[in-house]
Design a protein around this motif. Sequence first.
Motif, PDB file in Angstrom:
ATOM      1  N   THR A 244      -5.503   1.822 -23.805  1.00 11.61           N
ATOM      2  CA  THR A 244      -6.925   1.997 -23.488  1.00 11.61           C
ATOM      3  C   THR A 244      -7.114   2.475 -22.054  1.00 11.61           C
ATOM      4  O   THR A 244      -7.939   3.355 -21.782  1.00 11.61           O
ATOM      5  CB  THR A 244      -7.676   0.672 -23.709  1.00 11.61           C
ATOM      6  N   LYS A 245      -6.357   1.902 -21.131  1.00 10.00           N
ATOM      7  CA  LYS A 245      -6.458   2.313 -19.733  1.00 10.00           C
ATOM      8  C   LYS A 245      -6.030   3.759 -19.559  1.00 10.00           C
ATOM      9  O   LYS A 245      -6.650   4.518 -18.788  1.00 10.00           O
ATOM     10  CB  LYS A 245      -5.581   1.409 -18.871  1.00 10.00           C
ATOM     11  N   ALA A 246      -4.998   4.174 -20.289  1.00  6.97           N
ATOM     12  CA  ALA A 246      -4.553   5.566 -20.221  1.00  6.97           C
ATOM     13  C   ALA A 246      -5.651   6.515 -20.707  1.00  6.97           C
ATOM     14  O   ALA A 246      -5.844   7.591 -20.129  1.00  6.97           O
ATOM     15  CB  ALA A 246      -3.284   5.743 -21.044  1.00  6.97           C
ATOM     16  N   LEU A 247      -6.352   6.123 -21.751  1.00  5.40           N
ATOM     17  CA  LEU A 247      -7.460   6.943 -22.247  1.00  5.40           C
ATOM     18  C   LEU A 247      -8.581   7.027 -21.216  1.00  5.40           C
ATOM     19  O   LEU A 247      -9.165   8.099 -20.987  1.00  5.40           O
ATOM     20  CB  LEU A 247      -7.993   6.372 -23.561  1.00  5.40           C
ATOM     21  N   GLU A 248      -8.888   5.899 -20.584  1.00  2.00           N
ATOM     22  CA  GLU A 248      -9.961   5.871 -19.591  1.00  2.00           C
ATOM     23  C   GLU A 248      -9.627   6.758 -18.384  1.00  2.00           C
ATOM     24  O   GLU A 248     -10.494   7.480 -17.878  1.00  2.00           O
ATOM     25  CB  GLU A 248     -10.209   4.440 -19.125  1.00  2.00           C
ATOM     26  N   LEU A 249      -8.384   6.704 -17.942  1.00  3.46           N
ATOM     27  CA  LEU A 249      -7.989   7.451 -16.749  1.00  3.46           C
ATOM     28  C   LEU A 249      -7.927   8.946 -16.993  1.00  3.46           C
ATOM     29  O   LEU A 249      -8.196   9.739 -16.081  1.00  3.46           O
ATOM     30  CB  LEU A 249      -6.626   6.956 -16.244  1.00  3.46           C
ATOM     31  N   THR A 250      -7.561   9.346 -18.203  1.00  2.00           N
ATOM     32  CA  THR A 250      -7.329  10.760 -18.475  1.00  2.00           C
ATOM     33  C   THR A 250      -8.459  11.429 -19.247  1.00  2.00           C
ATOM     34  O   THR A 250      -8.548  12.656 -19.256  1.00  2.00           O
ATOM     35  CB  THR A 250      -6.029  10.939 -19.274  1.00  2.00           C
ATOM     36  N   GLY A 251      -9.310  10.641 -19.900  1.00  2.00           N
ATOM     37  CA  GLY A 251     -10.359  11.224 -20.728  1.00  2.00           C
ATOM     38  C   GLY A 251      -9.841  11.745 -22.052  1.00  2.00           C
ATOM     39  O   GLY A 251     -10.574  12.426 -22.781  1.00  2.00           O
ATOM     40  N   ALA A 252      -8.585  11.435 -22.389  1.00  2.00           N
ATOM     41  CA  ALA A 252      -8.002  11.890 -23.647  1.00  2.00           C
ATOM     42  C   ALA A 252      -8.511  11.050 -24.817  1.00  2.00           C
ATOM     43  O   ALA A 252      -9.202  10.039 -24.625  1.00  2.00           O
ATOM     44  CB  ALA A 252      -6.475  11.832 -23.566  1.00  2.00           C
ATOM     45  N   LYS A 253      -8.163  11.466 -26.028  1.00  2.00           N
ATOM     46  CA  LYS A 253      -8.588  10.763 -27.234  1.00  2.00           C
ATOM     47  C   LYS A 253      -7.421  10.137 -27.994  1.00  2.00           C
ATOM     48  O   LYS A 253      -7.632   9.407 -28.949  1.00  2.00           O
ATOM     49  CB  LYS A 253      -9.316  11.728 -28.177  1.00  2.00           C
ATOM     50  N   LEU A 254      -6.196  10.439 -27.537  1.00  4.95           N
ATOM     51  CA  LEU A 254      -5.017   9.950 -28.239  1.00  4.95           C
ATOM     52  C   LEU A 254      -4.056   9.349 -27.224  1.00  4.95           C
ATOM     53  O   LEU A 254      -3.694  10.000 -26.238  1.00  4.95           O
ATOM     54  CB  LEU A 254      -4.344  11.096 -28.991  1.00  4.95           C
ATOM     55  N   ALA A 255      -3.655   8.099 -27.448  1.00  2.00           N
ATOM     56  CA  ALA A 255      -2.760   7.423 -26.498  1.00  2.00           C
ATOM     57  C   ALA A 255      -1.722   6.599 -27.245  1.00  2.00           C
ATOM     58  O   ALA A 255      -1.955   6.133 -28.367  1.00  2.00           O
ATOM     59  CB  ALA A 255      -3.549   6.534 -25.548  1.00  2.00           C
ATOM     60  N   ILE A 256      -0.587   6.417 -26.584  1.00  3.21           N
ATOM     61  CA  ILE A 256       0.520   5.617 -27.110  1.00  3.21           C
ATOM     62  C   ILE A 256       0.974   4.669 -26.006  1.00  3.21           C
ATOM     63  O   ILE A 256       1.003   5.038 -24.836  1.00  3.21           O
ATOM     64  CB  ILE A 256       1.699   6.509 -27.540  1.00  3.21           C
ATOM     65  N   ALA A 257       1.303   3.450 -26.400  1.00  7.13           N
ATOM     66  CA  ALA A 257       1.851   2.488 -25.435  1.00  7.13           C
ATOM     67  C   ALA A 257       2.820   1.580 -26.172  1.00  7.13           C
ATOM     68  O   ALA A 257       2.757   1.444 -27.396  1.00  7.13           O
ATOM     69  CB  ALA A 257       0.743   1.675 -24.782  1.00  7.13           C
ATOM     70  N   SER A 258       3.710   0.964 -25.414  1.00  6.98           N
ATOM     71  CA  SER A 258       4.633   0.013 -26.024  1.00  6.98           C
ATOM     72  C   SER A 258       4.697  -1.245 -25.171  1.00  6.98           C
ATOM     73  O   SER A 258       4.352  -1.244 -23.993  1.00  6.98           O
ATOM     74  CB  SER A 258       6.028   0.622 -26.199  1.00  6.98           C
ATOM     75  N   GLU A 259       5.158  -2.310 -25.797  1.00  5.54           N
ATOM     76  CA  GLU A 259       5.310  -3.588 -25.108  1.00  5.54           C
ATOM     77  C   GLU A 259       6.461  -4.338 -25.760  1.00  5.54           C
ATOM     78  O   GLU A 259       6.609  -4.364 -26.987  1.00  5.54           O
ATOM     79  CB  GLU A 259       4.018  -4.408 -25.215  1.00  5.54           C
ATOM     80  N   GLY A 260       7.299  -4.947 -24.924  1.00  2.88           N
ATOM     81  CA  GLY A 260       8.438  -5.699 -25.443  1.00  2.88           C
ATOM     82  C   GLY A 260       8.337  -7.171 -25.113  1.00  2.88           C
ATOM     83  O   GLY A 260       7.669  -7.569 -24.154  1.00  2.88           O
ATOM     84  N   SER A 261       9.017  -7.979 -25.895  1.00  4.53           N
ATOM     85  CA  SER A 261       9.107  -9.415 -25.620  1.00  4.53           C
ATOM     86  C   SER A 261      10.482  -9.906 -26.032  1.00  4.53           C
ATOM     87  O   SER A 261      11.150  -9.309 -26.883  1.00  4.53           O
ATOM     88  CB  SER A 261       8.022 -10.193 -26.369  1.00  4.53           C
ATOM     89  N   PHE A 262      10.885 -11.019 -25.420  1.00  3.72           N
ATOM     90  CA  PHE A 262      12.208 -11.597 -25.682  1.00  3.72           C
ATOM     91  C   PHE A 262      12.024 -13.096 -25.883  1.00  3.72           C
ATOM     92  O   PHE A 262      11.477 -13.786 -25.032  1.00  3.72           O
ATOM     93  CB  PHE A 262      13.150 -11.301 -24.523  1.00  3.72           C
ATOM     94  N   ALA A 263      12.485 -13.569 -27.034  1.00  7.32           N
ATOM     95  CA  ALA A 263      12.284 -14.973 -27.382  1.00  7.32           C
ATOM     96  C   ALA A 263      13.318 -15.361 -28.428  1.00  7.32           C
ATOM     97  O   ALA A 263      13.948 -14.483 -29.042  1.00  7.32           O
ATOM     98  CB  ALA A 263      10.872 -15.186 -27.931  1.00  7.32           C
TER      99      ALA A 263
END
Length: 287
Positions: free
Chosen positions: A69-88
């Motif tokens: 969402t932040k990437a969309l806000e900063l760039t004004g684009a309509k399509l964004a991808i993000a990833s997040e990892g966790s270890f447990a």
Amino acid sequence: MKNQQLFSNRVAILATMHQKQQAIAPILEPELGIKIIVPPNFDTDVFGTFTRERERPGTQIEAARLKATKALELTGAKLAIASEGSFAPHPYIPYIYSNREIVILLDRKNDLEIIGEELSLETNFNHQVVENIQQAYDFAQKIGFPEHGLVISYQQITKDSSHIIKGINTEAKLIEAWNWAFNNSPDRKVYLETDMRAHQNPTRMKNIAKAASNLLSKLQSHCPQCHLPGFDITQIRKGLPCEICGMPTNLVHAVIYQCQKCSYTQEKLFPDGKEFGDPAQCMYCNP
């Protein structure tokens, strides 16, 4: 509506500062017809760090959504991808750590949110308290150094980034960081851990690629009713009948697919290709 119509010739903003495009772009770009671009100076550390200086805001999925969402806000684009990892600890295998990676795609043009996921036992997530340089070398070798980076600190828990050295990926850096930490440590103990940032951890990068592949498979699964992508399994029903006695087992009998847009559902029987279960898995034939 096929992916070529939805995504072809569009630009997707990838919210990363740790070179995740190396794992994600080769999988998604050719199949979706998109161009993945990384915004300059995008700071993902504000969404949490593995070294705990900053807590992750919310759940793993919420953090990934915030990045996109932040990437969309900063760039004004309509399509964004993000990833997040966790270890447990693995949810089904006690005492063994696992790496869960998610890759999220947000499409504001078509009002879509689709998430790919990988849960893997392939991880070198580890930490150790050491008291001499030989123990530091032994730990480094165990986690795959220098291909995989190290983090060194002279405090076990710290919110101050000046107390931590990250990205240690040469012997010279290891010796320098060891001397710095040992000389600053009040109890002459040094805290080592694997650098789990993607660009310092090829093992984790492979799991991100697998999560991107899972995302692609969901994008290629279209709803029979509205034809939008993301037609995915939302429910698993066990009870596959035993081959001998016909009583229900704990094996999967059916899965339910549901569209996130129009809520159309479809049941698929025998998803594993078997109409009867192994009697060894039957509580009546093999109590």
